[in-house]
Design a protein around this motif. Structure first.
Motif, PDB file in Angstrom:
ATOM      1  N   ALA A  10       0.342  -9.957 -10.110  1.00 56.50           N
ATOM      2  CA  ALA A  10      -0.461 -10.147  -8.898  1.00 56.50           C
ATOM      3  C   ALA A  10       0.079 -11.306  -8.070  1.00 56.50           C
ATOM      4  N   MET A  11       0.473 -12.394  -8.741  1.00 55.75           N
ATOM      5  CA  MET A  11       1.006 -13.544  -8.018  1.00 55.75           C
ATOM      6  C   MET A  11       2.338 -13.221  -7.360  1.00 55.75           C
ATOM      7  N   VAL A  12       3.213 -12.536  -8.058  1.00 52.28           N
ATOM      8  CA  VAL A  12       4.519 -12.182  -7.492  1.00 52.28           C
ATOM      9  C   VAL A  12       4.350 -11.239  -6.304  1.00 52.28           C
ATOM     10  N   ALA A  13       3.474 -10.267  -6.427  1.00 52.04           N
ATOM     11  CA  ALA A  13       3.249  -9.329  -5.321  1.00 52.04           C
ATOM     12  C   ALA A  13       2.632 -10.040  -4.115  1.00 52.04           C
ATOM     13  N   ALA A  14       1.727 -10.972  -4.348  1.00 46.20           N
ATOM     14  CA  ALA A  14       1.127 -11.725  -3.239  1.00 46.20           C
ATOM     15  C   ALA A  14       2.170 -12.603  -2.555  1.00 46.20           C
ATOM     16  N   LEU A  15       3.028 -13.237  -3.339  1.00 44.89           N
ATOM     17  CA  LEU A  15       4.101 -14.041  -2.746  1.00 44.89           C
ATOM     18  C   LEU A  15       5.077 -13.183  -1.959  1.00 44.89           C
ATOM     19  N   ALA A  16       5.388 -12.008  -2.470  1.00 41.47           N
ATOM     20  CA  ALA A  16       6.290 -11.098  -1.754  1.00 41.47           C
ATOM     21  C   ALA A  16       5.667 -10.657  -0.428  1.00 41.47           C
ATOM     22  N   ALA A  17       4.379 -10.369  -0.444  1.00 44.36           N
ATOM     23  CA  ALA A  17       3.701  -9.959   0.793  1.00 44.36           C
ATOM     24  C   ALA A  17       3.724 -11.082   1.817  1.00 44.36           C
ATOM     25  N   SER A  18       3.420 -12.294   1.378  1.00 41.85           N
ATOM     26  CA  SER A  18       3.414 -13.410   2.329  1.00 41.85           C
ATOM     27  C   SER A  18       4.812 -13.676   2.877  1.00 41.85           C
ATOM     28  N   TRP A  19       5.838 -13.566   2.037  1.00 46.12           N
ATOM     29  CA  TRP A  19       7.207 -13.765   2.505  1.00 46.12           C
ATOM     30  C   TRP A  19       7.604 -12.678   3.505  1.00 46.12           C
ATOM     31  N   LEU A  20       7.269 -11.438   3.237  1.00 49.36           N
ATOM     32  CA  LEU A  20       7.623 -10.351   4.155  1.00 49.36           C
ATOM     33  C   LEU A  20       6.902 -10.494   5.491  1.00 49.36           C
ATOM     34  N   TRP A  21       5.633 -10.878   5.469  1.00 53.21           N
ATOM     35  CA  TRP A  21       4.921 -11.078   6.728  1.00 53.21           C
ATOM     36  C   TRP A  21       5.468 -12.282   7.481  1.00 53.21           C
ATOM     37  N   PHE A  22       5.901 -13.309   6.765  1.00 53.44           N
ATOM     38  CA  PHE A  22       6.543 -14.454   7.411  1.00 53.44           C
ATOM     39  C   PHE A  22       7.833 -14.017   8.095  1.00 53.44           C
ATOM     40  N   THR A  53      10.393  -4.979  12.575  1.00 48.77           N
ATOM     41  CA  THR A  53       9.092  -5.594  12.336  1.00 48.77           C
ATOM     42  C   THR A  53       8.151  -4.612  11.652  1.00 48.77           C
ATOM     43  N   GLN A  54       8.175  -3.360  12.089  1.00 52.19           N
ATOM     44  CA  GLN A  54       7.317  -2.344  11.491  1.00 52.19           C
ATOM     45  C   GLN A  54       7.680  -2.111  10.028  1.00 52.19           C
ATOM     46  N   ILE A  55       8.967  -2.102   9.711  1.00 57.52           N
ATOM     47  CA  ILE A  55       9.409  -1.911   8.322  1.00 57.52           C
ATOM     48  C   ILE A  55       8.951  -3.079   7.455  1.00 57.52           C
ATOM     49  N   LEU A  56       9.141  -4.304   7.947  1.00 56.27           N
ATOM     50  CA  LEU A  56       8.709  -5.475   7.177  1.00 56.27           C
ATOM     51  C   LEU A  56       7.192  -5.495   7.003  1.00 56.27           C
ATOM     52  N   ASN A  57       6.448  -5.139   8.045  1.00 56.64           N
ATOM     53  CA  ASN A  57       4.988  -5.083   7.928  1.00 56.64           C
ATOM     54  C   ASN A  57       4.562  -4.032   6.920  1.00 56.64           C
ATOM     55  N   SER A  58       5.244  -2.900   6.898  1.00 51.83           N
ATOM     56  CA  SER A  58       4.927  -1.846   5.937  1.00 51.83           C
ATOM     57  C   SER A  58       5.191  -2.317   4.508  1.00 51.83           C
ATOM     58  N   GLN A  59       6.304  -2.982   4.294  1.00 51.03           N
ATOM     59  CA  GLN A  59       6.619  -3.494   2.967  1.00 51.03           C
ATOM     60  C   GLN A  59       5.627  -4.572   2.542  1.00 51.03           C
ATOM     61  N   ALA A  60       5.227  -5.417   3.472  1.00 47.69           N
ATOM     62  CA  ALA A  60       4.264  -6.472   3.158  1.00 47.69           C
ATOM     63  C   ALA A  60       2.905  -5.870   2.813  1.00 47.69           C
ATOM     64  N   ALA A  61       2.506  -4.842   3.534  1.00 47.80           N
ATOM     65  CA  ALA A  61       1.232  -4.184   3.230  1.00 47.80           C
ATOM     66  C   ALA A  61       1.274  -3.553   1.840  1.00 47.80           C
ATOM     67  N   MET A  62       2.404  -2.965   1.479  1.00 40.58           N
ATOM     68  CA  MET A  62       2.533  -2.371   0.145  1.00 40.58           C
ATOM     69  C   MET A  62       2.467  -3.457  -0.940  1.00 40.58           C
ATOM     70  N   ALA A  63       3.121  -4.591  -0.710  1.00 41.72           N
ATOM     71  CA  ALA A  63       3.075  -5.682  -1.682  1.00 41.72           C
ATOM     72  C   ALA A  63       1.663  -6.248  -1.802  1.00 41.72           C
TER      73      ALA A  63
END
Length: 82
Positions: A10-22, A53-63
């Motif tokens: 859960a922590m790794v996925a949350a960090l990945a999401a925040s990094w992708l949205w950044f 941007t759309q690709i990164l947002n999609s990946q962040a949403a999945m994470a």
């Protein structure tokens, strides 16, 4: 041991999401004035920036979804064990 794995996942996925949205928020599109004529290169730059941007947002949403799933599994399993 299972709880530790779920917590770390859960922590790794949350960090990945925040990094992708950044990374998604860092991409800026060049501003265009009303008097400026658009050529094919300008349109291509705009479309590529929007697509990236759309690709990164999609990946962040999945994470973020994975992070929420791992947290829900952790809480659900913890409730069943007690």
């Amino acid at each position: 041991m299972l709880f530790v794995v779920l917590d770390l996942s859960a922590m790794v996925a949350a960090l990945a999401a925040s990094w992708l949205w950044f990374m998604s928020s860092r991409q800026r599109v060049r501003r265009i004035s009303r008097a400026e004529t658009l050529d094919a290169a300008d349109l291509n730059r705009i479309i590529v920036a929007i697509n990236r941007t759309q690709i990164l947002n999609s990946q962040a949403a999945m994470a973020a979804t994975l992070s929420a799933l791992f947290a829900a599994l952790r809480f659900g399993l913890d409730a069943l064990v007690r």
